[in-house]
Design a protein around this motif. Structure first.
Motif: not given
Lengths: 102, 191
Positions: A80-83, B181-187
């Motif tokens: 997710a960070l990379i994206v 965290g992933v959901i928040l990051l990929s907004k």
């Protein structure tokens, strides 16, 4: 032929770890660096399972169980960070990501 | 038979791991991901040889299944076009190779000195040989066969005396946190 012993398994684990480390050092694509990290985690798993088998103690396998779980969570967050980074910078090469400012 | 299978899986794992990192034919991340799948499957073969049947199944399900699908999904999502091959910096390549080879050399030599009599005879110091004998007194074969079965692993994990119930619950919270965290990051808008 000789039966594979603990030292053989540890040797394989060490070889996998070295290859993963080589990937982290040499390659410059973020995704491939990340795959190499996974490789290093897996080599540690091989060592732990081999130790647990040849010492007749199950604690090593329980630890591998937890490592796999944590690694799965880590992969999700890292990707997710990379994206998110790619959205900002349009690149996955580490050389183009030298400044910390977004 | 075990030896043949061990050689096969070990060679396959190391070879495809090498192809993940330094593939002479392709720099495409998809190729690397595919070879990583091969590595994971051979590692799970090694787990089977070590009687860790449950972990072998989990290895295939989680790594070869979930994690690699995630990797491929991200690779496709980013749509990284095959960049013009950048020139490999010779200095960094040689330094990386040298340092990793040195590390592996140290590891290998330490292994050789530790297991001089090539295992089995674990009698390097008192504690270890004692531990090993207590294991072998139960009956080497039987204890090794049952070690790693799903039932034994579950009993170890959830036993009320010295089990791992609390770590298990904490890991579940960790997974939840990672998901949020992933959901928040990929907004769309990262604040």
């Amino acid at each position: 032929m000789i039966e594979p012993t603990l030292s053989h398994y540890l040797l394989v684990s060490g070889a996998l770890f070295s290859i993963g480390l080589l990937g982290v050092i040499v390659r410059r694509n973020l995704l491939i660096i990340y795959m190499s990290l996974e490789l290093m985690l897996n080599s540690a798993n091989v060592a732990l399972v081999a130790m647990s088998r040849f010492n007749g103690n199950l604690d090593g396998q329980v630890m591998v169980f937890f490592i796999i779980t944590v690694a799965a969570a880590e992969v999700a967050v890292g990707l997710a960070l990379i994206v998110a980074l790619y959205r900002k910078r349009q690149t996955t090469e580490v050389e183009d990501l030298a400044s910390m400012k977004l | 038979m075990e030896t043949i299978l061990f050689n096969l899986f070990a060679a396959l794992a190391v070879l495809s791991a090498l192809l993940v990192v330094v593939n002479p034919l392709s720099r495409n991340p998809v190729t690397s991901a595919m070879f990583l799948v091969t590595t994971m499957i051979s590692i799970s073969g090694l787990f089977v040889l070590l009687n860790a049947y449950f972990l072998a199944a989990v290895q295939i399900l989680v790594y070869a299944g979930a994690v690699m699908v995630l990797f491929l999904f991200v690779i496709m999502l980013l749509d990284v076009e095959e960049t013009a091959r950048r020139k490999l910096r010779v200095v960094s390549l040689t330094m990386g190779l040298l340092s990793v080879a040195a590390l592996f050399g140290v590891y290998k030599s330490s292994l050789e000195t530790t297991y001089e009599k090539d295992l089995g005879s674990f009698e390097i110091d008192g504690f270890r040989s004692e531990h090993f004998e207590s294991v072998s007194s139960i009956g080497e074969k039987e204890s090794f066969v049952t070690v790693g079965s799903t039932q034994a692993l579950g009993q170890e994990l959830f036993s009320s005396v010295n089990g791992f119930i609390l770590p298990f619950e904490i890991v579940s919270i960790l997974l939840l946190v990672a998901m949020i965290g992933v959901i928040l990051l990929s907004k769309k808008e990262l604040k």
